[in-house]
Design a protein around this motif. Structure first.
Motif, PDB file in Angstrom:
ATOM      1  N   PHE A  57       0.680  -1.142  -0.155  1.00  0.00           N
ATOM      2  CA  PHE A  57      -0.203  -0.194  -0.018  1.00  0.00           C
ATOM      3  C   PHE A  57       1.198   1.045  -0.073  1.00  0.00           C
ATOM      4  O   PHE A  57       0.830   2.344  -0.528  1.00  0.00           O
ATOM      5  N   VAL A  58       1.938   1.241   0.836  1.00  0.00           N
ATOM      6  CA  VAL A  58       3.115   2.152   1.295  1.00  0.00           C
ATOM      7  C   VAL A  58       3.676   2.627  -0.977  1.00  0.00           C
ATOM      8  O   VAL A  58       3.706   3.564  -1.096  1.00  0.00           O
ATOM      9  N   TYR A  59       4.105   1.595  -0.994  1.00  0.00           N
ATOM     10  CA  TYR A  59       4.405   1.826  -2.480  1.00  0.00           C
ATOM     11  C   TYR A  59       3.555   2.665  -3.733  1.00  0.00           C
ATOM     12  O   TYR A  59       4.205   3.144  -3.957  1.00  0.00           O
ATOM     13  N   TYR A  60       2.521   2.013  -3.495  1.00  0.00           N
ATOM     14  CA  TYR A  60       1.185   1.966  -3.917  1.00  0.00           C
ATOM     15  C   TYR A  60       1.084   3.882  -4.085  1.00  0.00           C
ATOM     16  O   TYR A  60       0.766   4.744  -5.138  1.00  0.00           O
ATOM     17  N   LEU A  61       1.213   3.990  -3.152  1.00  0.00           N
ATOM     18  CA  LEU A  61       0.525   5.440  -2.107  1.00  0.00           C
ATOM     19  C   LEU A  61       2.166   6.534  -3.428  1.00  0.00           C
ATOM     20  O   LEU A  61       1.690   7.046  -3.661  1.00  0.00           O
ATOM     21  N   THR A  62       3.014   5.659  -3.334  1.00  0.00           N
ATOM     22  CA  THR A  62       4.352   6.470  -3.663  1.00  0.00           C
ATOM     23  C   THR A  62       5.003   6.592  -4.513  1.00  0.00           C
ATOM     24  O   THR A  62       5.118   8.048  -5.101  1.00  0.00           O
ATOM     25  N   VAL A  63       4.826   5.442  -5.285  1.00  0.00           N
ATOM     26  CA  VAL A  63       4.649   5.630  -7.299  1.00  0.00           C
ATOM     27  C   VAL A  63       3.986   5.877  -7.586  1.00  0.00           C
ATOM     28  O   VAL A  63       3.573   6.555  -8.468  1.00  0.00           O
ATOM     29  N   TYR A 103      -0.651   8.746   6.360  1.00  0.00           N
ATOM     30  CA  TYR A 103      -1.481   7.233   6.100  1.00  0.00           C
ATOM     31  C   TYR A 103      -0.672   5.404   6.949  1.00  0.00           C
ATOM     32  O   TYR A 103      -1.281   4.841   7.154  1.00  0.00           O
ATOM     33  N   ARG A 104       0.500   5.223   6.148  1.00  0.00           N
ATOM     34  CA  ARG A 104       0.902   4.446   6.827  1.00  0.00           C
ATOM     35  C   ARG A 104       0.578   3.929   8.222  1.00  0.00           C
ATOM     36  O   ARG A 104       1.013   2.822   8.120  1.00  0.00           O
ATOM     37  N   ARG A 105       1.490   5.290   8.901  1.00  0.00           N
ATOM     38  CA  ARG A 105       0.816   5.402  10.472  1.00  0.00           C
ATOM     39  C   ARG A 105      -0.393   5.266  10.768  1.00  0.00           C
ATOM     40  O   ARG A 105      -0.531   4.064  11.629  1.00  0.00           O
ATOM     41  N   ASP A 106      -0.925   5.688  10.503  1.00  0.00           N
ATOM     42  CA  ASP A 106      -2.742   5.444  10.446  1.00  0.00           C
ATOM     43  C   ASP A 106      -3.322   3.754  10.610  1.00  0.00           C
ATOM     44  O   ASP A 106      -4.306   2.989  10.738  1.00  0.00           O
ATOM     45  N   VAL A 107      -2.377   3.500   9.166  1.00  0.00           N
ATOM     46  CA  VAL A 107      -3.504   2.331   8.778  1.00  0.00           C
ATOM     47  C   VAL A 107      -2.608   1.119  10.341  1.00  0.00           C
ATOM     48  O   VAL A 107      -3.371  -0.155  10.401  1.00  0.00           O
TER      49      VAL A 107
END
Length: 313
Positions: free
Chosen positions: A30-36, A48-52
């Motif tokens: 998910f983090v990769y998707y948001l970033t890239v 977002y990463r911290r919230d999830v």
């Protein structure tokens, strides 16, 4: 897909011992998707990463087992803990993005965010109903069926005591003391307090325990006071659905939540001149500062009353 050198960001991946390998893997994807793929700013991705991650640590289990009730319960707990609405709303957005991402990638996801109440943003004072509207709502509740009688008792009790919804749903039949006309309420952090209830609520409670609860209980055995039609403890999601239906049928345009009853309870007592420290004790607030949010509403009420009745106004 890759980012350009100019816009390349550091992708901070999860590596938390509290999560199992599967959850960590999905969170990292998910983090990769948001970033890239979405090109979100690094600070936003980290939020977002911290919230999830916080949600997954709060209630770790297989992704296919999460439901809207899990999300609602988590967000409700955050609000009851005092997290501001803007932060809770952001967490809801992050979780919705996460579970949508998983579903789009073929995961078996059961979370329906249409069933997760939206969080109001920019609401600095607690929502509450004025006395007339509250009494009209409660007096208009139907009581033809056992479930309708149960609903009437629950809403009357919320308004009469200012309990949190979690405290209401955790009540047992042993917590009701009719001789002293008080209820033992188990609050946050294992704290306990006694809250009184009025005569009219005592009558409703006695009728519910004597005539209605046995019908809902059927042949099961539990001390929980409020049961659903399957003889089980009523859930937060179940209560949300009941309240939504009731307020829609009453024609109320204002969004009503379980906390609306708690806020109305506190506000109406303060408007009547009750000492702030007494309200603090009734609400179960450990700090007077928490209760003082209601004094802003009380001040507004005093100003409006002054303008209405003062001879020189």
């Amino acid at each position: 897909m890759s980012t350009s050198p100019k816009n390349r960001q550091t992708i901070r991946l999860a590596n938390d011992d509290k999560l199992n390998a599967e959850l960590i893997s999905h969170l990292n994807s998910f983090v990769y998707y948001l970033t890239v793929e979405k090109g979100m700013a690094e600070n936003s991705v980290e939020s977002y990463r911290r919230d999830v991650r916080d949600f997954l640590e709060y209630n770790p289990k297989p992704l296919s087992e999460y439901t809207a009730q899990d999300i609602t319960g988590y967000l409700t707990d955050l609000m009851e803990a005092g997290l501001v609405n803007t932060s809770v709303a952001r967490k809801r957005v992050a979780l919705k993005q996460f579970f949508t991402f998983l579903e789009d990638n073929g995961e078996n996801i059961q979370v329906d965010f249409a069933q997760v109440p939206k969080i109001k943003i920019g609401q600095h004072l607690p929502d509450y109903l004025d006395v007339e509207t509250m009494l009209k709502l409660l007096d208009g509740l139907p009581t033809s069926t056992p479930l309708e009688k149960r609903n009437k008792v629950m809403l009357e009790l919320l308004y009469a005591t200012g309990m949190r919804i979690s405290e209401l749903l955790n009540l047992t039949i042993h917590d009701i003391n009719f001789s002293e006309q008080v209820i033992l309420v188990r609050g946050k952090g294992s704290k306990q307090r006694f809250v009184p209830f009025v005569d009219s609520v005592a009558v409703l409670l006695q009728e519910y325990i004597k005539d209605v609860r046995p019908v809902l209980l059927k042949f099961e055995h539990t001390d929980i006071l409020f049961l659903n039609n399957r003889s089980q403890k009523l859930s937060r999601m179940g209560f949300w659905k009941i309240l939504r239906k009731i307020t829609q049928e009453a024609g109320l345009k204002q969004e009503i939540t379980p906390h609306t009853f708690r806020h109305s309870f506190a506000t109406h007592l303060l408007e009547a001149g009750i000492n702030l420290r007494i309200v603090q004790a009734l609400l179960g607030h450990s700090s007077l500062n928490t209760t003082q949010i209601y004094t802003h509403i009380n001040t507004r009420y005093l100003v409006e009353t002054h303008r209405m009745y003062h001879p020189r106004a």
